[in-house]
Design a protein around this motif. Structure first.
Motif, PDB file in Angstrom:
ATOM      1  N   UNK A  16      84.481  12.416 -27.892  1.00 46.19           N
ATOM      2  CA  UNK A  16      83.865  11.095 -27.832  1.00 46.19           C
ATOM      3  C   UNK A  16      82.826  11.038 -26.709  1.00 46.19           C
ATOM      4  N   UNK A  17      81.645  10.469 -26.973  1.00 49.34           N
ATOM      5  CA  UNK A  17      80.599  10.421 -25.947  1.00 49.34           C
ATOM      6  C   UNK A  17      81.026   9.630 -24.705  1.00 49.34           C
ATOM      7  N   UNK A  18      80.803  10.221 -23.568  1.00 44.94           N
ATOM      8  CA  UNK A  18      81.032   9.586 -22.266  1.00 44.94           C
ATOM      9  C   UNK A  18      80.300  10.455 -21.244  1.00 44.94           C
ATOM     10  N   UNK A  19      80.178   9.979 -20.042  1.00 41.80           N
ATOM     11  CA  UNK A  19      79.521  10.784 -19.005  1.00 41.80           C
ATOM     12  C   UNK A  19      80.581  11.251 -18.024  1.00 41.80           C
ATOM     13  N   UNK A  20      80.665  12.572 -17.879  1.00 41.17           N
ATOM     14  CA  UNK A  20      81.539  13.187 -16.881  1.00 41.17           C
ATOM     15  C   UNK A  20      80.611  13.910 -15.912  1.00 41.17           C
ATOM     16  N   UNK A  21      80.573  13.439 -14.688  1.00 42.73           N
ATOM     17  CA  UNK A  21      79.726  14.078 -13.681  1.00 42.73           C
ATOM     18  C   UNK A  21      80.574  14.966 -12.789  1.00 42.73           C
ATOM     19  N   UNK A  22      80.097  16.193 -12.634  1.00 41.57           N
ATOM     20  CA  UNK A  22      80.811  17.154 -11.785  1.00 41.57           C
ATOM     21  C   UNK A  22      79.803  18.108 -11.167  1.00 41.57           C
ATOM     22  N   UNK A  23      79.829  18.213  -9.865  1.00 37.25           N
ATOM     23  CA  UNK A  23      78.968  19.118  -9.102  1.00 37.25           C
ATOM     24  C   UNK A  23      77.494  18.973  -9.499  1.00 37.25           C
ATOM     25  N   UNK A  24      77.057  17.734  -9.639  1.00 42.81           N
ATOM     26  CA  UNK A  24      75.655  17.452  -9.910  1.00 42.81           C
ATOM     27  C   UNK A  24      75.220  17.596 -11.355  1.00 42.81           C
ATOM     28  N   UNK A  25      76.149  17.874 -12.247  1.00 41.49           N
ATOM     29  CA  UNK A  25      75.819  18.017 -13.664  1.00 41.49           C
ATOM     30  C   UNK A  25      76.500  16.881 -14.423  1.00 41.49           C
ATOM     31  N   UNK A  26      75.744  16.238 -15.323  1.00 39.58           N
ATOM     32  CA  UNK A  26      76.293  15.181 -16.175  1.00 39.58           C
ATOM     33  C   UNK A  26      76.571  15.755 -17.553  1.00 39.58           C
ATOM     34  N   UNK A  27      77.843  15.756 -17.923  1.00 38.51           N
ATOM     35  CA  UNK A  27      78.258  16.266 -19.229  1.00 38.51           C
ATOM     36  C   UNK A  27      78.397  15.091 -20.202  1.00 38.51           C
ATOM     37  N   UNK A  28      77.949  15.259 -21.455  1.00 35.10           N
ATOM     38  CA  UNK A  28      77.982  14.148 -22.407  1.00 35.10           C
ATOM     39  C   UNK A  28      79.327  13.899 -23.091  1.00 35.10           C
ATOM     40  N   UNK A  29      80.341  14.684 -22.755  1.00 37.76           N
ATOM     41  CA  UNK A  29      81.698  14.446 -23.277  1.00 37.76           C
ATOM     42  C   UNK A  29      82.678  15.207 -22.394  1.00 37.76           C
ATOM     43  N   UNK A  30      83.938  14.874 -22.525  1.00 37.02           N
ATOM     44  CA  UNK A  30      84.954  15.608 -21.782  1.00 37.02           C
ATOM     45  C   UNK A  30      85.066  17.038 -22.293  1.00 37.02           C
ATOM     46  N   UNK A  31      84.794  17.261 -23.574  1.00 34.77           N
ATOM     47  CA  UNK A  31      84.810  18.623 -24.126  1.00 34.77           C
ATOM     48  C   UNK A  31      83.762  19.493 -23.436  1.00 34.77           C
ATOM     49  N   UNK A  32      82.580  18.944 -23.216  1.00 35.81           N
ATOM     50  CA  UNK A  32      81.521  19.682 -22.515  1.00 35.81           C
ATOM     51  C   UNK A  32      81.997  20.085 -21.117  1.00 35.81           C
TER      52      UNK A  32
END
Length: 165
Positions: A16-32
């Motif tokens: 499902x689309x959401x924003x997960x930000x980690x170490x300066x990178x924004x991922x478009x889903x938790x799977x990413x």
């Protein structure tokens, strides 16, 4: 019981689309995010070498989480992954629901329903297939839901000390 993360419960899925930000990178889903954390060594993909950082940035640009998942099944996984994957998923799920008020409200709206990631792709670690599985994703979601409600996890000592009250 919610036994599939489809239809109105699609928001429970890692796709499902959401924003997960980690170490300066924004991922478009938790799977990413999850697949990105599988690596800590260079990756050889289609004849090109990627550093872990470059690989993670490249993953974040892929629109379809199903493609990301398939890629995650072909990469060289970090040696300590089996001991890290639950921790990684826990963090990602918490970020997904803590940082998005709409998703938070949707999770809370599931009430006390048992959440089971039923699937047909034979994932018995994160979900349940043909009645068998550990359902770790469902358990994490239910724990996050309890936390969002302000409920604390009750420890064994607390149960034993309060048993006569």
């Amino acid at each position: 019981m919610i036994d599939k993360f489809e239809g109105r419960y699609r928001f429970l899925s890692n796709f499902y689309p959401c924003v997960i930000e980690h170490q300066g990178i924004s991922y478009p889903s938790n799977e990413h995010y999850y697949v990105a954390m599988k690596v800590n060594d260079e990756q050889l993909i289609n004849g090109m070498y990627y550093t872990p950082g470059d690989f993670r940035e490249m993953l974040a640009t892929i629109e379809n989480p199903a493609i990301v998942k398939r890629l995650g099944q072909k990469i060289k996984i970090r040696k300590d992954w089996d001991s890290k994957k639950l921790e990684v998923m826990n963090w990602g799920v918490r970020e997904k629901f803590n940082n998005n008020s709409t998703l938070r409200e949707l999770l809370l709206s599931t009430g006390d329903e048992e959440l089971i990631e039923g699937n047909h792709w034979k994932d018995t670690f994160w979900g349940v297939c043909d009645g068998k599985g550990k359902n770790h994703l469902g358990k994490i979601l239910m724990e996050v839901r309890r936390e969002l409600r302000g409920e604390k996890r009750v420890g064994l000592e607390q149960i034993l000390n309060n048993k006569n009250k």
